[in-house]
Enzyme design. Structure first.
Site, PDB file in Angstrom:
ATOM      1  N   CYS A  67       0.962  -1.066  -0.039  1.00  9.03           N
ATOM      2  CA  CYS A  67      -0.142  -0.069   0.227  1.00  9.03           C
ATOM      3  C   CYS A  67       0.900   1.355   0.080  1.00  9.03           C
ATOM      4  O   CYS A  67       1.472   1.669  -1.099  1.00  9.03           O
ATOM      5  CB  CYS A  67      -0.942  -0.182   1.154  1.00  9.03           C
ATOM      6  N   HIS A 113      -3.470  -4.930   0.004  1.00  3.13           N
ATOM      7  CA  HIS A 113      -2.944  -5.507   1.426  1.00  3.13           C
ATOM      8  C   HIS A 113      -3.208  -6.965   1.470  1.00  3.13           C
ATOM      9  O   HIS A 113      -4.086  -7.623   1.828  1.00  3.13           O
ATOM     10  CB  HIS A 113      -3.871  -4.922   2.486  1.00  3.13           C
ATOM     11  N   GLU A 132      -1.618  -8.884   3.668  1.00  5.31           N
ATOM     12  CA  GLU A 132      -1.690  -9.544   4.737  1.00  5.31           C
ATOM     13  C   GLU A 132      -3.113  -9.928   5.327  1.00  5.31           C
ATOM     14  O   GLU A 132      -3.195 -10.585   6.315  1.00  5.31           O
ATOM     15  CB  GLU A 132      -0.963  -8.620   5.960  1.00  5.31           C
TER      16      GLU A 132
END
Length: 583
Positions: free
Chosen positions: A126, A237, A239
Protein backbone atom coordinates in the site's frame (compact mmCIF):
# COMPACT_ATOMS: atom_id res chain seq x y z
CA UNK A 1 0.95 -28.11 30.27
CA UNK A 2 -0.04 -25.33 32.64
CA UNK A 3 -0.57 -22.27 30.37
CA UNK A 4 0.97 -20.06 33.07
CA UNK A 5 4.09 -22.24 33.53
CA UNK A 6 6.77 -20.29 31.60
CA UNK A 7 9.57 -22.75 32.42
CA UNK A 8 7.67 -25.72 30.99
CA UNK A 9 6.69 -23.76 27.90
CA UNK A 10 10.29 -22.77 27.17
CA UNK A 11 11.49 -26.30 27.73
CA UNK A 12 9.00 -27.54 25.16
CA UNK A 13 9.83 -24.78 22.69
CA UNK A 14 13.56 -25.39 22.76
CA UNK A 15 13.08 -29.11 22.29
CA UNK A 16 11.78 -28.31 18.79
CA UNK A 17 14.17 -25.53 17.71
CA UNK A 18 17.95 -26.18 17.68
CA UNK A 19 20.12 -23.53 19.29
CA UNK A 20 21.93 -22.86 16.00
CA UNK A 21 18.78 -22.17 13.97
CA UNK A 22 18.33 -18.53 13.00
CA UNK A 23 15.28 -17.46 11.06
CA UNK A 24 15.49 -14.41 8.75
CA UNK A 25 14.74 -11.15 10.53
CA UNK A 26 12.24 -8.95 8.69
CA UNK A 27 12.15 -5.30 9.69
CA UNK A 28 8.64 -3.81 9.45
CA UNK A 29 8.16 -0.04 9.37
CA UNK A 30 5.58 1.02 11.94
CA UNK A 31 2.75 3.48 11.45
CA UNK A 32 2.56 6.60 13.61
CA UNK A 33 -0.73 8.04 14.83
CA UNK A 34 -1.68 10.27 17.76
CA UNK A 35 1.76 10.02 19.31
CA UNK A 36 1.81 6.22 19.17
CA UNK A 37 3.64 3.62 17.10
CA UNK A 38 1.07 1.25 15.58
CA UNK A 39 1.17 -1.80 13.37
CA UNK A 40 -1.62 -4.00 12.07
CA UNK A 41 -1.41 -7.54 13.33
CA UNK A 42 -1.59 -8.99 9.82
CA UNK A 43 1.91 -7.77 8.98
CA UNK A 44 3.79 -9.51 11.75
CA UNK A 45 1.56 -12.58 11.81
CA UNK A 46 2.21 -13.06 8.07
CA UNK A 47 5.97 -12.74 8.55
CA UNK A 48 5.93 -15.34 11.33
CA UNK A 49 3.76 -17.71 9.27
CA UNK A 50 6.22 -17.36 6.37
CA UNK A 51 9.13 -18.41 8.61
CA UNK A 52 10.56 -15.00 9.47
CA UNK A 53 11.10 -13.07 12.67
CA UNK A 54 9.35 -9.67 12.70
CA UNK A 55 11.13 -6.62 14.07
CA UNK A 56 9.12 -3.40 14.23
CA UNK A 57 11.04 -0.29 13.12
CA UNK A 58 9.88 3.02 14.61
CA UNK A 59 9.92 6.19 12.45
CA UNK A 60 13.24 7.60 13.67
CA UNK A 61 15.06 9.87 11.20
CA UNK A 62 18.50 9.25 12.68
CA UNK A 63 20.90 7.79 10.10
CA UNK A 64 23.03 6.05 12.73
CA UNK A 65 19.94 4.34 14.14
CA UNK A 66 18.79 3.37 10.64
CA UNK A 67 22.18 2.00 9.61
CA UNK A 68 22.43 -0.01 12.83
CA UNK A 69 18.92 -1.33 12.25
CA UNK A 70 19.75 -2.37 8.68
CA UNK A 71 22.81 -4.26 9.90
CA UNK A 72 20.50 -6.44 12.00
CA UNK A 73 17.76 -7.30 9.50
CA UNK A 74 17.67 -9.59 6.46
CA UNK A 75 14.58 -8.17 4.77
CA UNK A 76 12.46 -5.01 4.89
CA UNK A 77 8.66 -4.72 4.86
CA UNK A 78 7.32 -1.23 4.16
CA UNK A 79 3.84 -1.11 5.68
CA UNK A 80 0.75 0.87 4.72
CA UNK A 81 -0.44 4.20 6.06
CA UNK A 82 -1.21 7.81 5.20
CA UNK A 83 -0.26 10.07 2.31
CA UNK A 84 3.19 11.29 1.41
CA UNK A 85 3.87 14.99 1.57
CA UNK A 86 4.17 15.92 -2.15
CA UNK A 87 6.91 18.42 -1.34
CA UNK A 88 9.31 15.44 -1.20
CA UNK A 89 8.86 15.10 -4.97
CA UNK A 90 8.88 18.81 -5.71
CA UNK A 91 5.10 19.16 -6.05
CA UNK A 92 2.64 21.47 -4.34
CA UNK A 93 -0.26 19.78 -2.48
CA UNK A 94 -3.45 19.05 -4.40
CA UNK A 95 -6.77 20.09 -2.78
CA UNK A 96 -7.60 16.36 -2.82
CA UNK A 97 -4.58 15.42 -0.71
CA UNK A 98 -5.53 13.66 2.53
CA UNK A 99 -3.64 13.80 5.81
CA UNK A 100 0.12 13.48 5.50
CA UNK A 101 2.33 11.77 8.05
CA UNK A 102 5.41 13.91 8.61
CA UNK A 103 6.77 11.54 11.25
CA UNK A 104 7.03 8.68 8.74
CA UNK A 105 8.10 10.33 5.48
CA UNK A 106 11.77 11.11 6.06
CA UNK A 107 12.64 7.98 8.10
CA UNK A 108 11.05 5.69 5.53
CA UNK A 109 12.65 7.44 2.55
CA UNK A 110 16.04 7.13 4.26
CA UNK A 111 15.66 3.49 5.25
CA UNK A 112 14.42 2.56 1.78
CA UNK A 113 17.34 4.19 -0.01
CA UNK A 114 19.88 2.71 2.38
CA UNK A 115 18.30 -0.75 2.24
CA UNK A 116 18.33 -0.56 -1.55
CA UNK A 117 22.03 0.32 -1.54
CA UNK A 118 22.72 -2.63 0.77
CA UNK A 119 20.86 -5.12 -1.44
CA UNK A 120 18.32 -5.93 1.29
CA UNK A 121 15.15 -7.60 -0.08
CA UNK A 122 12.13 -5.29 0.17
CA UNK A 123 8.36 -5.76 0.02
CA UNK A 124 6.25 -2.59 -0.05
CA UNK A 125 2.54 -2.77 0.79
CA UNK A 126 0.00 0.00 0.00
CA UNK A 127 1.85 3.14 1.15
CA UNK A 128 4.95 0.93 0.89
CA UNK A 129 4.80 0.76 -2.92
CA UNK A 130 4.60 4.55 -2.94
CA UNK A 131 7.57 4.72 -0.56
CA UNK A 132 9.61 2.70 -3.06
CA UNK A 133 8.67 5.05 -5.89
CA UNK A 134 9.30 8.29 -3.99
CA UNK A 135 12.59 7.06 -2.50
CA UNK A 136 14.04 5.64 -5.71
CA UNK A 137 13.22 8.02 -8.52
CA UNK A 138 9.54 7.45 -9.32
CA UNK A 139 6.44 9.58 -8.87
CA UNK A 140 3.14 9.27 -7.03
CA UNK A 141 -0.21 10.72 -8.10
CA UNK A 142 -1.66 12.65 -5.16
CA UNK A 143 -5.19 11.54 -6.02
CA UNK A 144 -6.46 9.12 -8.69
CA UNK A 145 -10.15 10.03 -8.62
CA UNK A 146 -9.97 11.85 -11.97
CA UNK A 147 -8.66 8.78 -13.84
CA UNK A 148 -9.97 5.83 -11.84
CA UNK A 149 -13.02 3.95 -13.09
CA UNK A 150 -12.63 1.22 -10.48
CA UNK A 151 -13.31 1.83 -6.79
CA UNK A 152 -9.88 1.75 -5.11
CA UNK A 153 -11.01 2.58 -1.58
CA UNK A 154 -13.36 -0.23 -0.62
CA UNK A 155 -15.99 -0.23 2.10
CA UNK A 156 -15.96 -4.02 2.38
CA UNK A 157 -14.05 -5.96 5.01
CA UNK A 158 -10.28 -5.95 4.47
CA UNK A 159 -10.30 -9.69 3.80
CA UNK A 160 -12.72 -9.27 0.89
CA UNK A 161 -11.22 -8.92 -2.63
CA UNK A 162 -13.12 -6.20 -4.49
CA UNK A 163 -11.44 -5.78 -7.88
CA UNK A 164 -8.96 -7.50 -10.17
CA UNK A 165 -5.47 -6.68 -11.36
CA UNK A 166 -3.68 -7.98 -14.45
CA UNK A 167 -0.19 -9.33 -13.79
CA UNK A 168 2.38 -8.79 -16.55
CA UNK A 169 4.08 -11.94 -17.92
CA UNK A 170 7.74 -12.57 -17.09
CA UNK A 171 7.58 -10.62 -13.84
CA UNK A 172 8.59 -11.59 -10.33
CA UNK A 173 4.97 -11.18 -9.27
CA UNK A 174 3.76 -13.54 -11.99
CA UNK A 175 6.39 -16.11 -10.95
CA UNK A 176 5.32 -15.88 -7.30
CA UNK A 177 1.70 -16.65 -8.05
CA UNK A 178 2.42 -19.16 -10.82
CA UNK A 179 4.58 -21.14 -8.40
CA UNK A 180 1.80 -21.03 -5.83
CA UNK A 181 -0.83 -22.10 -8.38
CA UNK A 182 1.34 -24.95 -9.71
CA UNK A 183 1.49 -26.33 -6.20
CA UNK A 184 -2.32 -26.28 -6.19
CA UNK A 185 -2.62 -27.81 -9.70
CA UNK A 186 -4.46 -24.75 -10.98
CA UNK A 187 -3.96 -22.68 -14.13
CA UNK A 188 -1.14 -20.07 -13.70
CA UNK A 189 -2.81 -16.70 -13.15
CA UNK A 190 -2.65 -13.65 -15.37
CA UNK A 191 -5.05 -11.85 -13.06
CA UNK A 192 -5.56 -11.62 -9.33
CA UNK A 193 -8.41 -10.40 -7.13
CA UNK A 194 -7.24 -7.88 -4.53
CA UNK A 195 -8.46 -5.43 -1.90
CA UNK A 196 -7.80 -1.69 -2.05
CA UNK A 197 -7.68 1.17 0.45
CA UNK A 198 -6.00 4.07 -1.33
CA UNK A 199 -6.53 7.27 -3.23
CA UNK A 200 -2.86 7.84 -4.08
CA UNK A 201 -0.97 5.57 -6.47
CA UNK A 202 2.34 5.28 -8.27
CA UNK A 203 2.14 7.27 -11.49
CA UNK A 204 5.69 6.58 -12.73
CA UNK A 205 7.80 3.73 -11.33
CA UNK A 206 11.12 5.39 -12.16
CA UNK A 207 14.24 3.92 -13.81
CA UNK A 208 14.86 1.23 -11.18
CA UNK A 209 11.42 -0.39 -11.47
CA UNK A 210 9.04 -1.87 -13.98
CA UNK A 211 5.27 -2.14 -13.74
CA UNK A 212 4.18 -5.67 -12.90
CA UNK A 213 0.41 -5.24 -12.41
CA UNK A 214 -2.39 -2.80 -13.25
CA UNK A 215 -6.07 -2.62 -12.45
CA UNK A 216 -8.57 -2.62 -15.33
CA UNK A 217 -8.63 1.20 -15.33
CA UNK A 218 -4.86 1.35 -15.85
CA UNK A 219 -3.88 2.31 -12.30
CA UNK A 220 -0.47 0.88 -11.35
CA UNK A 221 -1.06 -1.82 -8.74
CA UNK A 222 2.42 -3.38 -8.48
CA UNK A 223 6.02 -2.55 -9.34
CA UNK A 224 9.22 -4.53 -9.02
CA UNK A 225 12.94 -4.12 -9.52
CA UNK A 226 14.10 -3.94 -13.14
CA UNK A 227 17.64 -4.62 -11.90
CA UNK A 228 17.24 -8.31 -10.93
CA UNK A 229 16.92 -7.40 -7.24
CA UNK A 230 14.32 -8.86 -4.85
CA UNK A 231 12.20 -5.72 -4.50
CA UNK A 232 8.42 -5.77 -5.01
CA UNK A 233 5.74 -3.23 -4.18
CA UNK A 234 1.98 -3.90 -4.25
CA UNK A 235 -0.83 -1.40 -3.79
CA UNK A 236 -3.16 -3.88 -2.08
CA UNK A 237 -2.98 -5.49 1.38
CA UNK A 238 -1.90 -9.15 1.01
CA UNK A 239 -1.70 -9.59 4.79
CA UNK A 240 -5.51 -9.52 4.81
CA UNK A 241 -6.07 -11.93 1.90
CA UNK A 242 -6.11 -15.72 1.84
CA UNK A 243 -3.53 -15.90 -0.95
CA UNK A 244 -1.40 -13.08 0.48
CA UNK A 245 0.98 -15.53 2.16
CA UNK A 246 2.82 -16.08 -1.12
CA UNK A 247 4.33 -12.59 -1.06
CA UNK A 248 5.54 -12.96 2.53
CA UNK A 249 7.03 -16.35 1.74
CA UNK A 250 8.84 -14.77 -1.21
CA UNK A 251 10.24 -12.03 1.04
CA UNK A 252 11.41 -14.42 3.75
CA UNK A 253 13.00 -16.75 1.20
CA UNK A 254 15.02 -13.91 -0.33
CA UNK A 255 15.89 -12.60 3.13
CA UNK A 256 17.40 -16.01 3.86
CA UNK A 257 19.39 -15.80 0.59
CA UNK A 258 20.62 -12.33 1.55
CA UNK A 259 21.74 -13.52 4.97
CA UNK A 260 23.52 -16.55 3.46
CA UNK A 261 25.42 -14.32 1.04
CA UNK A 262 26.25 -11.86 3.82
CA UNK A 263 27.63 -14.67 5.99
CA UNK A 264 29.59 -16.08 3.04
CA UNK A 265 31.27 -12.71 2.56
CA UNK A 266 32.16 -12.66 6.23
CA UNK A 267 34.24 -15.81 5.68
CA UNK A 268 35.64 -15.49 2.16
CA UNK A 269 37.92 -12.82 0.71
CA UNK A 270 36.27 -10.93 -2.15
CA UNK A 271 38.66 -9.45 -4.72
CA UNK A 272 37.77 -7.60 -7.93
CA UNK A 273 40.86 -7.87 -10.12
CA UNK A 274 40.37 -4.79 -12.29
CA UNK A 275 38.84 -1.35 -11.76
CA UNK A 276 39.61 1.97 -13.45
CA UNK A 277 38.48 4.37 -10.73
CA UNK A 278 41.72 6.44 -11.01
CA UNK A 279 40.48 7.61 -14.42
CA UNK A 280 38.16 9.93 -12.45
CA UNK A 281 40.75 11.36 -10.08
CA UNK A 282 40.99 14.52 -12.19
CA UNK A 283 37.36 15.23 -11.23
CA UNK A 284 38.27 15.35 -7.55
CA UNK A 285 36.36 12.19 -6.61
CA UNK A 286 36.50 10.99 -3.02
CA UNK A 287 36.69 7.25 -2.36
CA UNK A 288 35.99 7.90 1.33
CA UNK A 289 32.38 8.94 0.66
CA UNK A 290 29.52 7.66 -1.46
CA UNK A 291 30.50 9.52 -4.62
CA UNK A 292 27.89 9.36 -7.41
CA UNK A 293 30.54 9.99 -10.07
CA UNK A 294 32.29 6.66 -9.55
CA UNK A 295 31.28 3.01 -9.23
CA UNK A 296 33.92 2.06 -6.66
CA UNK A 297 34.32 3.89 -3.37
CA UNK A 298 34.62 2.71 0.22
CA UNK A 299 30.90 3.12 0.92
CA UNK A 300 29.90 1.09 -2.14
CA UNK A 301 32.50 -1.55 -1.29
CA UNK A 302 30.99 -1.77 2.19
CA UNK A 303 27.43 -2.01 0.82
CA UNK A 304 28.46 -4.83 -1.52
CA UNK A 305 30.61 -6.51 1.17
CA UNK A 306 33.64 -6.26 -1.13
CA UNK A 307 37.01 -6.66 0.56
CA UNK A 308 39.50 -5.64 -2.10
CA UNK A 309 40.05 -4.26 -5.57
CA UNK A 310 43.00 -3.85 -7.90
CA UNK A 311 43.03 -0.23 -9.06
CA UNK A 312 45.01 0.26 -12.23
CA UNK A 313 46.91 3.15 -13.71
CA UNK A 314 45.40 3.16 -17.19
CA UNK A 315 47.54 4.84 -19.83
CA UNK A 316 45.85 6.01 -23.04
CA UNK A 317 47.95 5.66 -26.16
CA UNK A 318 49.92 7.80 -26.70
CA UNK A 319 50.71 9.27 -23.27
CA UNK A 320 53.33 11.95 -22.78
CA UNK A 321 55.91 11.01 -20.11
CA UNK A 322 54.12 7.68 -19.41
CA UNK A 323 56.23 6.60 -16.43
CA UNK A 324 55.62 9.89 -14.64
CA UNK A 325 51.92 9.64 -15.57
CA UNK A 326 51.61 6.23 -13.91
CA UNK A 327 53.55 7.45 -10.88
CA UNK A 328 51.17 10.39 -10.51
CA UNK A 329 48.19 8.01 -10.41
CA UNK A 330 49.88 5.83 -7.79
CA UNK A 331 50.71 8.94 -5.75
CA UNK A 332 47.03 9.88 -5.77
CA UNK A 333 45.95 6.38 -4.72
CA UNK A 334 48.43 6.42 -1.85
CA UNK A 335 47.16 9.83 -0.74
CA UNK A 336 43.55 8.67 -0.77
CA UNK A 337 44.48 5.57 1.22
CA UNK A 338 46.41 7.69 3.73
CA UNK A 339 43.44 10.04 4.11
CA UNK A 340 41.13 7.07 4.82
CA UNK A 341 43.55 4.95 6.83
CA UNK A 342 40.86 3.93 9.33
CA UNK A 343 38.97 2.01 6.64
CA UNK A 344 41.38 1.08 3.82
CA UNK A 345 44.99 0.00 3.34
CA UNK A 346 47.29 -0.87 0.45
CA UNK A 347 48.17 -4.52 -0.09
CA UNK A 348 50.95 -6.18 -2.07
CA UNK A 349 50.47 -9.86 -1.26
CA UNK A 350 47.65 -12.31 -0.61
CA UNK A 351 48.68 -12.35 3.05
CA UNK A 352 48.28 -8.57 3.17
CA UNK A 353 44.70 -8.91 1.91
CA UNK A 354 43.76 -11.44 4.60
CA UNK A 355 45.48 -9.38 7.30
CA UNK A 356 43.53 -6.27 6.25
CA UNK A 357 40.26 -8.21 6.24
CA UNK A 358 40.89 -9.46 9.77
CA UNK A 359 41.55 -5.86 10.81
CA UNK A 360 38.26 -4.71 9.28
CA UNK A 361 40.00 -2.81 6.47
CA UNK A 362 39.30 -2.69 2.76
CA UNK A 363 42.31 -3.29 0.51
CA UNK A 364 43.59 -1.67 -2.65
CA UNK A 365 46.22 -3.32 -4.82
CA UNK A 366 48.03 -1.53 -7.64
CA UNK A 367 48.23 -2.53 -11.28
CA UNK A 368 49.22 -1.05 -14.62
CA UNK A 369 47.01 -1.18 -17.72
CA UNK A 370 49.21 -0.72 -20.78
CA UNK A 371 52.93 -1.51 -20.82
CA UNK A 372 53.73 1.85 -22.39
CA UNK A 373 54.12 2.91 -18.74
CA UNK A 374 57.69 1.55 -19.02
CA UNK A 375 58.48 4.16 -21.68
CA UNK A 376 60.65 1.57 -23.41
CA UNK A 377 62.95 1.20 -20.39
CA UNK A 378 63.22 -2.25 -18.82
CA UNK A 379 64.60 -0.69 -15.62
CA UNK A 380 61.23 0.95 -14.99
CA UNK A 381 59.81 -2.48 -14.13
CA UNK A 382 61.98 -2.52 -11.01
CA UNK A 383 60.72 0.97 -10.19
CA UNK A 384 57.09 -0.12 -10.43
CA UNK A 385 57.78 -3.34 -8.54
CA UNK A 386 59.15 -1.19 -5.72
CA UNK A 387 55.94 0.84 -5.82
CA UNK A 388 54.01 -2.38 -5.27
CA UNK A 389 52.24 -3.24 -8.52
CA UNK A 390 50.94 -6.80 -8.69
CA UNK A 391 50.34 -7.04 -12.45
CA UNK A 392 50.84 -5.20 -15.71
CA UNK A 393 48.59 -5.52 -18.74
CA UNK A 394 51.09 -5.73 -21.58
CA UNK A 395 49.03 -3.60 -23.96
CA UNK A 396 45.70 -1.86 -24.42
CA UNK A 397 43.68 -1.07 -27.56
CA UNK A 398 46.68 -0.63 -29.84
CA UNK A 399 50.00 -2.30 -30.57
CA UNK A 400 52.90 -1.01 -28.48
CA UNK A 401 56.60 -1.80 -28.18
CA UNK A 402 55.87 -4.92 -26.10
CA UNK A 403 53.22 -6.80 -28.13
CA UNK A 404 50.32 -6.68 -30.52
CA UNK A 405 46.86 -5.75 -29.27
CA UNK A 406 43.57 -7.50 -29.97
CA UNK A 407 42.51 -4.29 -31.74
CA UNK A 408 45.94 -3.59 -33.28
CA UNK A 409 47.54 -3.98 -36.71
CA UNK A 410 49.86 -7.00 -36.17
CA UNK A 411 52.98 -4.85 -35.81
CA UNK A 412 55.14 -7.63 -34.34
CA UNK A 413 53.17 -10.77 -35.10
CA UNK A 414 52.86 -11.34 -31.34
CA UNK A 415 55.33 -10.42 -28.60
CA UNK A 416 58.26 -8.22 -29.68
CA UNK A 417 61.90 -8.81 -28.78
CA UNK A 418 61.59 -6.10 -26.14
CA UNK A 419 58.42 -7.79 -24.94
CA UNK A 420 60.33 -11.03 -24.38
CA UNK A 421 62.70 -9.15 -22.08
CA UNK A 422 59.76 -7.52 -20.31
CA UNK A 423 58.07 -10.86 -19.59
CA UNK A 424 61.31 -12.37 -18.28
CA UNK A 425 61.85 -9.36 -16.00
CA UNK A 426 58.24 -9.43 -14.78
CA UNK A 427 58.76 -13.08 -13.85
CA UNK A 428 61.95 -12.18 -11.98
CA UNK A 429 60.22 -9.38 -10.09
CA UNK A 430 57.07 -11.33 -9.22
CA UNK A 431 54.76 -9.15 -11.37
CA UNK A 432 51.88 -11.01 -12.98
CA UNK A 433 51.75 -10.96 -16.79
CA UNK A 434 48.24 -9.80 -17.78
CA UNK A 435 47.10 -10.63 -21.31
CA UNK A 436 43.70 -8.90 -21.33
CA UNK A 437 43.61 -6.69 -24.46
CA UNK A 438 46.35 -8.75 -26.17
CA UNK A 439 46.09 -10.28 -29.64
CA UNK A 440 45.84 -14.06 -29.86
CA UNK A 441 49.40 -14.19 -31.21
CA UNK A 442 50.63 -12.20 -28.21
CA UNK A 443 48.62 -14.41 -25.87
CA UNK A 444 50.16 -17.65 -27.12
CA UNK A 445 53.67 -16.17 -27.22
CA UNK A 446 53.41 -14.94 -23.65
CA UNK A 447 51.95 -18.26 -22.52
CA UNK A 448 55.11 -20.02 -23.75
CA UNK A 449 57.54 -17.35 -22.58
CA UNK A 450 56.33 -16.86 -19.01
CA UNK A 451 57.81 -19.12 -16.33
CA UNK A 452 54.71 -18.62 -14.18
CA UNK A 453 51.03 -18.78 -15.16
CA UNK A 454 49.61 -15.73 -16.87
CA UNK A 455 46.34 -13.96 -16.06
CA UNK A 456 43.64 -12.18 -17.99
CA UNK A 457 42.42 -9.70 -15.40
CA UNK A 458 39.21 -8.73 -17.26
CA UNK A 459 38.23 -10.89 -20.23
CA UNK A 460 35.05 -12.76 -21.14
CA UNK A 461 34.13 -15.61 -23.51
CA UNK A 462 34.23 -15.18 -27.28
CA UNK A 463 31.95 -18.17 -27.72
CA UNK A 464 29.13 -16.11 -26.18
CA UNK A 465 30.12 -12.69 -27.56
CA UNK A 466 32.29 -12.61 -30.66
CA UNK A 467 34.60 -9.74 -29.79
CA UNK A 468 38.39 -9.81 -30.34
CA UNK A 469 38.91 -8.74 -26.72
CA UNK A 470 37.30 -11.96 -25.50
CA UNK A 471 39.03 -15.33 -25.15
CA UNK A 472 38.30 -18.24 -27.45
CA UNK A 473 37.67 -21.65 -25.95
CA UNK A 474 41.07 -22.77 -27.27
CA UNK A 475 42.74 -19.85 -25.47
CA UNK A 476 40.90 -20.73 -22.28
CA UNK A 477 41.98 -24.36 -22.48
CA UNK A 478 45.59 -23.38 -23.14
CA UNK A 479 45.50 -20.90 -20.27
CA UNK A 480 44.14 -23.49 -17.85
CA UNK A 481 46.70 -26.08 -18.98
CA UNK A 482 49.42 -23.65 -17.92
CA UNK A 483 47.72 -22.92 -14.56
CA UNK A 484 46.50 -19.43 -15.45
CA UNK A 485 43.22 -17.64 -14.72
CA UNK A 486 40.69 -15.63 -16.74
CA UNK A 487 38.54 -13.13 -14.87
CA UNK A 488 35.08 -12.61 -16.37
CA UNK A 489 34.47 -8.92 -16.94
CA UNK A 490 31.29 -6.86 -16.64
CA UNK A 491 31.95 -4.65 -19.66
CA UNK A 492 28.64 -4.69 -21.57
CA UNK A 493 30.21 -4.83 -25.05
CA UNK A 494 32.09 -8.01 -24.14
CA UNK A 495 28.96 -9.75 -22.81
CA UNK A 496 26.37 -9.20 -25.55
CA UNK A 497 26.60 -8.14 -29.17
CA UNK A 498 22.98 -7.04 -29.31
CA UNK A 499 20.68 -5.63 -26.64
CA UNK A 500 21.41 -4.65 -23.07
CA UNK A 501 23.68 -6.91 -21.02
CA UNK A 502 22.75 -7.77 -17.44
CA UNK A 503 23.83 -9.86 -14.48
CA UNK A 504 22.54 -13.05 -16.10
CA UNK A 505 24.93 -12.50 -19.02
CA UNK A 506 27.80 -12.18 -16.55
CA UNK A 507 26.83 -15.50 -14.99
CA UNK A 508 26.54 -17.13 -18.41
CA UNK A 509 30.09 -16.05 -19.34
CA UNK A 510 31.44 -17.19 -15.98
CA UNK A 511 29.77 -20.58 -16.21
CA UNK A 512 30.98 -21.04 -19.78
CA UNK A 513 34.54 -20.36 -18.58
CA UNK A 514 34.06 -22.89 -15.78
CA UNK A 515 32.77 -25.47 -18.24
CA UNK A 516 35.79 -24.97 -20.52
CA UNK A 517 38.59 -24.40 -17.98
CA UNK A 518 37.35 -25.77 -14.68
CA UNK A 519 36.58 -24.03 -11.40
CA UNK A 520 40.28 -23.43 -10.60
CA UNK A 521 40.86 -20.96 -13.43
CA UNK A 522 38.08 -18.34 -13.21
CA UNK A 523 37.24 -15.15 -11.35
CA UNK A 524 35.76 -11.66 -11.65
CA UNK A 525 37.37 -8.49 -12.99
CA UNK A 526 34.60 -5.90 -13.22
CA UNK A 527 36.23 -3.05 -15.20
CA UNK A 528 34.16 -0.71 -13.02
CA UNK A 529 34.80 2.93 -13.88
CA UNK A 530 36.31 1.78 -17.17
CA UNK A 531 32.79 1.60 -18.64
CA UNK A 532 32.15 -1.69 -16.86
CA UNK A 533 28.88 -2.37 -15.07
CA UNK A 534 25.54 -3.82 -16.20
CA UNK A 535 21.99 -3.95 -14.89
CA UNK A 536 22.09 -5.97 -11.69
CA UNK A 537 25.85 -5.48 -11.27
CA UNK A 538 26.14 -1.74 -11.75
CA UNK A 539 28.71 -0.87 -9.06
CA UNK A 540 30.55 -2.26 -6.06
CA UNK A 541 27.28 -1.89 -4.10
CA UNK A 542 25.77 -4.70 -6.20
CA UNK A 543 28.55 -7.27 -5.78
CA UNK A 544 26.64 -9.15 -3.09
CA UNK A 545 24.19 -10.01 -5.88
CA UNK A 546 26.99 -11.89 -7.65
CA UNK A 547 27.37 -14.13 -4.61
CA UNK A 548 23.60 -14.58 -4.34
CA UNK A 549 23.65 -15.83 -7.93
CA UNK A 550 26.49 -18.24 -7.12
CA UNK A 551 24.66 -19.60 -4.09
CA UNK A 552 21.48 -20.02 -6.12
CA UNK A 553 23.50 -22.16 -8.54
CA UNK A 554 24.65 -24.34 -5.63
CA UNK A 555 28.36 -23.50 -5.72
CA UNK A 556 30.14 -24.56 -2.55
CA UNK A 557 31.80 -21.98 -0.33
CA UNK A 558 35.21 -23.35 -1.35
CA UNK A 559 34.36 -22.79 -5.02
CA UNK A 560 32.92 -19.36 -4.28
CA UNK A 561 36.24 -18.41 -2.68
CA UNK A 562 38.09 -19.62 -5.79
CA UNK A 563 35.85 -17.48 -8.00
CA UNK A 564 36.02 -14.48 -5.64
CA UNK A 565 39.80 -14.08 -6.06
CA UNK A 566 41.20 -17.32 -4.67
CA UNK A 567 42.37 -18.57 -8.06
CA UNK A 568 43.91 -15.22 -8.95
CA UNK A 569 45.70 -15.02 -5.60
CA UNK A 570 47.05 -18.54 -6.06
CA UNK A 571 48.79 -17.41 -9.25
CA UNK A 572 49.92 -14.18 -7.59
CA UNK A 573 51.49 -16.20 -4.77
CA UNK A 574 53.31 -18.36 -7.35
CA UNK A 575 54.71 -15.30 -9.10
CA UNK A 576 55.79 -13.68 -5.84
CA UNK A 577 57.37 -16.94 -4.63
CA UNK A 578 59.51 -17.07 -7.78
CA UNK A 579 60.73 -13.56 -7.03
CA UNK A 580 61.54 -14.51 -3.45
CA UNK A 581 63.51 -17.57 -4.55
CA UNK A 582 65.60 -15.46 -6.92
CA UNK A 583 66.58 -12.91 -4.26
Amino acid sequence: MNPFDVTSYLRGAFSHFPEAERRPVIGITGNYEDGQLRLGRGYYDSVVAAGGVPLVIPPVADTDVIINTLSRIDGLLLSGGGDFNPLWTGEEPSPLLHGINRERDLPELLITRLAYNRQIPILGICRGIQTLAVALGGKVAQDISATATVKHSQDADRSEPTHSVTIAPGTILRQIYEKAERSSFLVPPSSLFVNSFHHQAVSEPGPRFRISARSTDGIIEAIESSEFKPIVGVQWHPECLDDGAHLFQWLVRHAANYRAAHQTHDRVLTLDTHCDTPMFFHEGVQIGQRDTRILVDLHKMDEGHQDATIMVAYLPQPTENPTAYADHIFDQIETLVHDNAQTVALARTPDDLWHNKRQGLKSIMLGIENGIALDGQLSNLQHFADRGIVYMTLCHNGDNDICDSAKGTKTHGGVSDFGREVIAEMNRLGILVDLSHAAESSFYDALELSRVPIVCSHSSARALCDHPRNLTDDQMRALAAKGGVAQTTIYHGFLRQHGEANILDVMAHLEHAIEVMGIDHVGLGTDFDGDGGVRGLASSSDLLQFTIQLLARRYSEADIQKIWGGNFLRVMAQAQALRASAM
